[in-house]
Design an enzyme around this catalytic site. Structure first.
Site, mmCIF file in Angstrom:
data_model
loop_
_atom_site.group_PDB
_atom_site.id
_atom_site.type_symbol
_atom_site.label_atom_id
_atom_site.label_comp_id
_atom_site.label_asym_id
_atom_site.label_seq_id
_atom_site.Cartn_x
_atom_site.Cartn_y
_atom_site.Cartn_z
ATOM 1 C CG ASN A 9 -1.737 1.239 1.377
ATOM 2 O OD1 ASN A 9 -1.768 2.065 0.464
ATOM 3 N ND2 ASN A 9 -2.410 1.383 2.514
ATOM 4 C CD1 TRP A 10 3.851 1.248 -2.726
ATOM 5 C CD2 TRP A 10 3.497 2.109 -4.765
ATOM 6 N NE1 TRP A 10 4.597 0.532 -3.624
ATOM 7 C CE2 TRP A 10 4.398 1.036 -4.882
ATOM 8 C CE3 TRP A 10 3.125 2.804 -5.915
ATOM 9 C CZ2 TRP A 10 4.935 0.638 -6.112
ATOM 10 C CZ3 TRP A 10 3.647 2.412 -7.134
ATOM 11 C CH2 TRP A 10 4.554 1.339 -7.231
ATOM 12 C CE LYS A 11 -0.207 3.166 4.773
ATOM 13 N NZ LYS A 11 -0.092 3.227 6.214
ATOM 14 C CG HIS A 92 -5.858 1.869 5.220
ATOM 15 N ND1 HIS A 92 -5.418 2.762 6.160
ATOM 16 C CD2 HIS A 92 -4.850 0.990 5.020
ATOM 17 C CE1 HIS A 92 -4.163 2.435 6.508
ATOM 18 N NE2 HIS A 92 -3.800 1.356 5.833
ATOM 19 C CD GLU A 94 -2.921 5.384 6.788
ATOM 20 O OE1 GLU A 94 -2.918 5.441 5.544
ATOM 21 O OE2 GLU A 94 -1.993 4.861 7.445
ATOM 22 C CD GLU A 164 -3.316 -2.546 7.209
ATOM 23 O OE1 GLU A 164 -2.275 -2.848 6.629
ATOM 24 O OE2 GLU A 164 -3.865 -1.440 7.093
ATOM 25 N N GLY A 170 2.758 2.091 10.744
ATOM 26 C CA GLY A 170 3.720 3.180 10.602
ATOM 27 C C GLY A 170 4.468 3.526 11.877
ATOM 28 C CB SER A 210 5.533 -2.034 11.808
ATOM 29 O OG SER A 210 5.127 -0.715 12.127
ATOM 30 N N GLY A 231 2.941 -1.127 4.153
ATOM 31 C CA GLY A 231 3.039 0.280 3.772
ATOM 32 C C GLY A 231 4.477 0.655 3.441
ATOM 33 N N GLY A 232 5.139 1.293 4.384
ATOM 34 C CA GLY A 232 6.485 1.855 4.171
ATOM 35 C C GLY A 232 7.476 0.921 3.483
HETATM 36 P P1 13P Z 1 3.197 0.227 7.514
HETATM 37 O O1 13P Z 1 3.658 -1.064 6.892
HETATM 38 O O2 13P Z 1 3.952 1.433 7.003
HETATM 39 O O3 13P Z 1 3.124 0.132 9.006
HETATM 40 O O4 13P Z 1 1.685 0.475 7.005
HETATM 41 C C1 13P Z 1 0.760 -0.543 7.137
HETATM 42 C C2 13P Z 1 -0.467 -0.180 6.383
HETATM 43 O O5 13P Z 1 -1.199 0.696 6.775
HETATM 44 C C3 13P Z 1 -0.745 -0.901 5.139
HETATM 45 O O6 13P Z 1 -2.026 -0.650 4.679
#
Ligand code: 13P
Length: 248
Positions: A9-11, A92, A94, A164, A170, A210, A231-232
């Site tokens: 997930n590149w956000k 999600h 967020e 999640e 994050g 993470s 994500g990251g």
């Molecule tokens: P991180 O891997 O950066 O913690 O993000 C997880 C996430 O929200 C994937 O959708």
């Protein structure tokens, strides 16, 4: 057998040049026995669909629940489908937190995604205070029951759930693999009650929060964890390739 999934997930990250570099860097380096997915900002989806190798699948990070209309700034499921996108992340944390997405809204989006032939990656997960109050399962059950209200699952391969925990996203504080397994197993038991044991046993459930190259293998070793939503650590092609290969 549930085929493993590694979804990035590149956000709200990357330039177009970086997106193109990514597709070149991963070509011929992703495993065939893992469903490798990147969920990118909408503006890059067409480039990704056109340029990605066959075994890199493309997803969006959100969509509106209607086909078209006066909704300035929104993207419809029909547009995603038309662009060649296969997956869409829905619900999600967020989006729930910053864009006020309710369980009812997420339910409408899931129904619409399945109707147009997009595969939803449905996110659920608790805040730290919910976990500390011992109410994680109650919350997960409520999120799953509301997400799937009135949803017919014709093909279990087309529905993916991501657990999640918000406190792990994050933060670098990933849930340990036992905690991830407990939550994913619990989600499977809820699906079993709503649908059937067979359906529950076929749906892929991912862990997210993470995840990185150094801990992916621990999650993949768990019985009820079928992959990860990352994500990251999914942003750099080398890390993404390693995560995909370690998910096999
Ligand atoms: P991180 O891997 O950066 O913690 O993000 C997880 C996430 O929200 C994937 O959708």
């Amino acid at each position: 057998m549930r085929k493993p999934i590694l979804a990035g997930n590149w956000k709200m990250n990357k330039t177009r040049d970086e997106v193109i570099q990514f597709t070149l860097a991963v070509t011929n380096r992703l495993p065939l026995n893992v469903e490798c997915i990147v969920c990118a900002p909408a503006i890059y989806l067409r480039d990704l669909v056109k340029r990605s190798p066959d075994n890199l699948h493309i997803g969006a990070q959100n969509m509106h629940e209607l086909d078209s209309g006066a909704y300035t700034g929104e993207i419809s499921p029909i547009m995603l489908k038309d662009t060649g996108v296969e997956y869409v992340i829905l619900g999600h944390s967020e989006r729930r937190e910053y864009f006020n997405e309710t369980d009812a809204k997420i339910n409408a989006k899931i129904k619409k995604a399945l109707e147009v032939g997009l595969k939803p990656i449905i996110c659920v997960g608790e805040k730290l205070e919910t976990r500390e109050a011992g109410k994680t399962n109650e919350l997960l059950e409520s999120q799953i029951v509301k997400a799937f209200e009135g949803v017919n699952i014709d093909n279990t391969e087309n529905v993916i759930i991501a657990y999640e925990p918000i406190w792990a996203i994050g933060t670098g504080k990933s849930a340990d693999s036992k905690t991830a397994e407990e939550a994913c197993g619990f989600i499977r038991s809820v699906l079993s009650k709503i649908y059937s044991e067979n359906v529950a046993n076929e749906i892929r459930i991912l862990y997210g929060g993470s995840v990185k190259e150094t801990n992916i293998a621990e999650y993949m070793a768990q019985k009820d964890v079928d992959g990860a939503l990352v994500g990251g650590a999914s942003l750099k092609p080398e890390s993404f390739i390693e995560l995909c290969n370690k998910s096999a």
